[in-house]
Motif scaffolding. Structure first.
Motif, PDB file in Angstrom:
ATOM      1  N   ALA A  71       0.831  -1.205   0.000  1.00 30.39           N
ATOM      2  CA  ALA A  71       0.000   0.000   0.000  1.00 30.39           C
ATOM      3  C   ALA A  71       0.864   1.253   0.000  1.00 30.39           C
ATOM      4  N   GLU A  72       1.990   1.208   0.706  1.00 32.72           N
ATOM      5  CA  GLU A  72       2.891   2.361   0.756  1.00 32.72           C
ATOM      6  C   GLU A  72       3.554   2.611  -0.599  1.00 32.72           C
ATOM      7  N   ARG A  73       4.021   1.534  -1.244  1.00 37.63           N
ATOM      8  CA  ARG A  73       4.732   1.668  -2.521  1.00 37.63           C
ATOM      9  C   ARG A  73       4.250   0.610  -3.504  1.00 37.63           C
ATOM     10  N   PRO A  74       3.086   0.817  -4.102  1.00 37.83           N
ATOM     11  CA  PRO A  74       2.495  -0.203  -4.976  1.00 37.83           C
ATOM     12  C   PRO A  74       3.312  -0.531  -6.216  1.00 37.83           C
ATOM     13  N   ASN A  75       4.221   0.355  -6.619  1.00 36.43           N
ATOM     14  CA  ASN A  75       4.998   0.113  -7.826  1.00 36.43           C
ATOM     15  C   ASN A  75       6.327  -0.578  -7.566  1.00 36.43           C
ATOM     16  N   VAL A  76       6.658  -0.818  -6.302  1.00 33.17           N
ATOM     17  CA  VAL A  76       7.910  -1.498  -5.961  1.00 33.17           C
ATOM     18  C   VAL A  76       7.629  -2.983  -5.747  1.00 33.17           C
ATOM     19  N   PRO A  77       8.269  -3.881  -6.490  1.00 32.80           N
ATOM     20  CA  PRO A  77       8.004  -5.321  -6.327  1.00 32.80           C
ATOM     21  C   PRO A  77       8.424  -5.817  -4.944  1.00 32.80           C
ATOM     22  N   ILE A  78       7.603  -6.683  -4.372  1.00 39.70           N
ATOM     23  CA  ILE A  78       7.893  -7.299  -3.084  1.00 39.70           C
ATOM     24  C   ILE A  78       8.083  -8.791  -3.314  1.00 39.70           C
ATOM     25  N   LEU A  79       9.231  -9.303  -2.917  1.00 34.47           N
ATOM     26  CA  LEU A  79       9.534 -10.732  -3.026  1.00 34.47           C
ATOM     27  C   LEU A  79       9.581 -11.295  -1.606  1.00 34.47           C
ATOM     28  N   VAL A  80       8.642 -12.169  -1.292  1.00 31.54           N
ATOM     29  CA  VAL A  80       8.554 -12.737   0.054  1.00 31.54           C
ATOM     30  C   VAL A  80       9.551 -13.878   0.201  1.00 31.54           C
ATOM     31  N   VAL A  81      10.332 -13.829   1.281  1.00 33.94           N
ATOM     32  CA  VAL A  81      11.303 -14.873   1.593  1.00 33.94           C
ATOM     33  C   VAL A  81      10.934 -15.409   2.962  1.00 33.94           C
ATOM     34  N   SER A  82      10.391 -16.618   3.021  1.00 35.89           N
ATOM     35  CA  SER A  82       9.825 -17.091   4.277  1.00 35.89           C
ATOM     36  C   SER A  82       9.915 -18.604   4.400  1.00 35.89           C
ATOM     37  N   SER A  83       9.793 -19.075   5.633  1.00 32.36           N
ATOM     38  CA  SER A  83       9.738 -20.519   5.883  1.00 32.36           C
ATOM     39  C   SER A  83       8.298 -20.992   6.015  1.00 32.36           C
ATOM     40  N   ALA A  84       7.341 -20.160   5.626  1.00 32.10           N
ATOM     41  CA  ALA A  84       5.925 -20.526   5.709  1.00 32.10           C
ATOM     42  C   ALA A  84       5.668 -21.811   4.931  1.00 32.10           C
ATOM     43  N   GLU A  85       4.873 -22.686   5.526  1.00 32.74           N
ATOM     44  CA  GLU A  85       4.566 -23.965   4.896  1.00 32.74           C
ATOM     45  C   GLU A  85       3.220 -23.886   4.167  1.00 32.74           C
ATOM     46  N   GLY A  86       2.992 -24.838   3.308  1.00 30.26           N
ATOM     47  CA  GLY A  86       1.690 -24.919   2.642  1.00 30.26           C
ATOM     48  C   GLY A  86       1.800 -24.664   1.155  1.00 30.26           C
ATOM     49  N   GLU A  87       1.078 -25.418   0.381  1.00 25.18           N
ATOM     50  CA  GLU A  87       1.139 -25.311  -1.074  1.00 25.18           C
ATOM     51  C   GLU A  87       0.536 -24.019  -1.585  1.00 25.18           C
TER      52      GLU A  87
END
Length: 208
Positions: A71-87
Motif C-alpha cells: 500500500a505504501e509503494r504499490p509500484n515497488v516489487p515485493i519478493l517474500v522470503v519465508s519458511s511458511a509452509e503450505g502449497e
C-alpha cells in the motif's frame, strides 16, 4: 537504485545480502529487522527497486507486512522470503501484492534466480490455484486499503479500542471512526467485529 532486505534474523539478512550482491552488484542494500523499520525505509527511500520481505517479523501478523508495504509503494516489487509452509503460500502472498515467494529452505541459486526475475519485472512463481471468486475479491479489497486503513484494521483484529488506535497512530478518534467507516464500506460489512472476522479469514492474524 536500492534494495530493502527486511528480516529479523541477522544471519539470513547476510545470506540475502550475498545473493543480492551476486545478482545486482551495483545496487545499494538497506536492512530492517522489524516491520516498522521496513515501513520507515519504504517511506523515506525514493529509489527502491525491490523489497525482500520475511513474513514472520516483529510488528507483522500473517500477511499484514505485504499488504502494508504494498500500500505504501504499490509500484515497488515485493519478493517474500519465508519458511511458511503450505502449497498455497505462493498464491496467498501474491494476492496481497507480492510478486513472488521464496522458501527459506531452498538453496542460494534459487534465491538468486528469484531476485533476478523480480528485478527484471517477472513473477517467479507458478500461476495461483483457482480460489473462490468471493474470497479473491475480498483479498483484492484488503490489498487496496490505504496504509492507515490497514493499520486501523490490524489494530481492530488485535482487539484495540478506537481510543487506543488513535493514540498509537497519532490521530484523533474521529479520524479512526472515519477510517473504520471506509473499511467497512469497502469490505461490505456492517460492524467492526465483522471486519475483524474478514481480516482473520484472509490470514491477517496468522503467524508464519
Amino acid at each position: 537504485m536500492t534494495i530493502l532486505i527486511a528480516d529479523d534474523h541477522p544471519l539470513f539478512r547476510q545470506a540475502l545480502c550475498m545473493a543480492v550482491s551476486r545478482v545486482a552488484p551495483g545496487e545499494r542494500v538497506i536492512e530492517a529487522g522489524t516491520l516498522n523499520a521496513a515501513a520507515r525505509h519504504v517511506g523515506e527511500t525514493d529509489d527502491l527497486s525491490l523489497i525482500l520481505l520475511d513474513l514472520k517479523m516483529p510488528g507483522a501478523v500473517g500477511y499484514s507486512g505485504i499488504a502494508l508495504l504494498h500500500a505504501e509503494r504499490p509500484n515497488v516489487p515485493i519478493l517474500v522470503v519465508s519458511s511458511a509452509e503450505g502449497e498455497n503460500a505462493a498464491s496467498e502472498v501474491r494476492s496481497f501484492g507480492a510478486v513472488g515467494f521464496i522458501n527459506k529452505n531452498g538453496d542460494l541459486d534459487a534465491m538468486e534466480d528469484a531476485i533476478r526475475a523480480a528485478l527484471a519485472g517477472k513473477r517467479p512463481v507458478a500461476p495461483p490455484p483457482v480460489e473462490p471468486e468471493s474470497e479473491a475479491g475480498v483479498r483484492e479489497t484488503v490489498a487496496g486499503l490505504t496504509p492507515t486503513q490497514l493499520k486501523v484494521l490490524l489494530a481492530v483484529v488485535e482487539g484495540q479500542l478506537n481510543k487506543q488506535i488513535a493514540w498509537n497512530l497519532g490521530i484523533t478518534e474521529a479520524t479512526v471512526k472515519g477510517h473504520m467507516t471506509a473499511i467497512m464500506r469497502k469490505l461490505d460489512v456492517g460492524n467492526r467485529t465483522q471486519a475483524a472476522l474478514v481480516a482473520r479469514s484472509l490470514g491477517l492474524d496468522l503467524a508464519h
